[in-house]
Design a protein around this motif. Structure first.
Motif, short mmCIF file in Angstrom:
data_model
loop_
_atom_site.label_atom_id
_atom_site.label_comp_id
_atom_site.label_asym_id
_atom_site.label_seq_id
_atom_site.Cartn_x
_atom_site.Cartn_y
_atom_site.Cartn_z
N THR A 127 -27.96 34.89 -4.09
CA THR A 127 -28.51 33.76 -4.97
C THR A 127 -27.48 32.96 -5.42
OG1 THR A 127 -28.22 35.26 -6.96
CG2 THR A 127 -30.53 35.10 -5.82
N MET A 128 -27.67 31.70 -5.96
CA MET A 128 -26.91 30.80 -6.30
C MET A 128 -27.51 29.96 -7.58
SD MET A 128 -24.18 29.17 -3.63
CE MET A 128 -23.25 30.56 -2.66
N GLN A 129 -26.43 29.57 -8.64
CA GLN A 129 -27.42 28.57 -9.45
C GLN A 129 -27.63 27.15 -9.10
OE1 GLN A 129 -23.78 29.00 -12.07
NE2 GLN A 129 -24.86 30.27 -13.56
N ARG A 130 -28.52 26.85 -9.17
CA ARG A 130 -28.74 25.28 -9.00
C ARG A 130 -29.14 24.40 -10.25
NH1 ARG A 130 -29.96 22.38 -4.51
NH2 ARG A 130 -30.33 24.15 -3.11
N CYS A 131 -28.18 23.42 -10.46
CA CYS A 131 -28.38 22.67 -11.43
C CYS A 131 -29.80 21.81 -11.40
CB CYS A 131 -27.32 21.59 -11.25
SG CYS A 131 -27.07 20.24 -12.64
N ARG A 161 -24.17 25.76 -7.32
CA ARG A 161 -22.97 26.02 -8.09
C ARG A 161 -22.47 27.30 -7.66
NH1 ARG A 161 -24.56 25.77 -14.63
NH2 ARG A 161 -25.61 23.82 -14.47
N TRP A 162 -21.31 26.99 -6.94
CA TRP A 162 -20.53 28.38 -6.71
C TRP A 162 -19.06 28.35 -7.12
CZ3 TRP A 162 -21.46 33.23 -6.17
CH2 TRP A 162 -20.60 33.88 -5.59
N ASP A 212 -20.89 28.35 -16.38
CA ASP A 212 -21.78 27.90 -17.36
C ASP A 212 -22.17 26.33 -17.27
OD1 ASP A 212 -22.90 28.06 -20.07
OD2 ASP A 212 -21.11 27.08 -20.84
N THR A 213 -21.25 25.65 -16.83
CA THR A 213 -21.43 24.10 -16.69
C THR A 213 -21.11 23.54 -15.13
OG1 THR A 213 -20.39 23.97 -18.98
CG2 THR A 213 -20.43 21.81 -17.49
#
Ligand SMILES: [Zn+2]
Length: 136
Positions: free
Chosen positions: A30-34, A41-42, A46-47
């Protein structure tokens, strides 16, 4: 794989990274998607480095990609990884980001542009390392 788990155990109290490690334990990359600019984001943070938004959601990725680069370790540099030689790969994921992990195949099998798929190595009840195997 020989491991001194304490040498690689992630901080599961870190609110940004903990979801990544816990998903890996369940076999998901998994990764964060804006939510503003749609970038992945990898590493977890936080930002958004592209637009500075703090809004994101976790996205399950395919776990597939190709070897962008690699190196073979012949000496023990970390007590978690004593079974030398082993290969560390930089993988360009099909979704775009580049992530680093171990290639679980024999070092001689590593080659640029070879297709790989995630292989998760549990290191506790709550976390797993994201490694790779050749996708043959
Ligand atoms: Zn963004």
């Amino acid at each position: 794989m020989s491991t001194d788990v304490g040498a690689v155990l992630p901080n599961l109290e870190d609110p940004q990274a903990a979801p990544f490690w816990k998903a890996a334990r369940h076999g998901q990359l998994t990764m964060q998607r804006c939510l503003v600019c749609n970038d992945l984001r990898w590493t977890p943070q936080d930002t958004c480095p592209s637009c500075l938004s703090r809004d994101y959601e976790w996205e399950v990725l395919s776990g597939k990609g190709k070897i962008y680069s690699y190196c073979i370790y012949y000496r023990v540099l970390n007590p978690a990884f004593t079974d030398v030689p082993y290969t560390v790969v930089m993988v360009e994921l099909d979704e775009g980001p580049v992530i680093i992990g171990r290639l679980l195949n024999e070092p001689a099998e590593a080659a640029i542009d070879e297709r790989v798929v995630c292989a998760f190595t549990a290191i506790s009840d709550e976390a797993a390392l994201v490694n790779f195997t050749l996708d043959k």
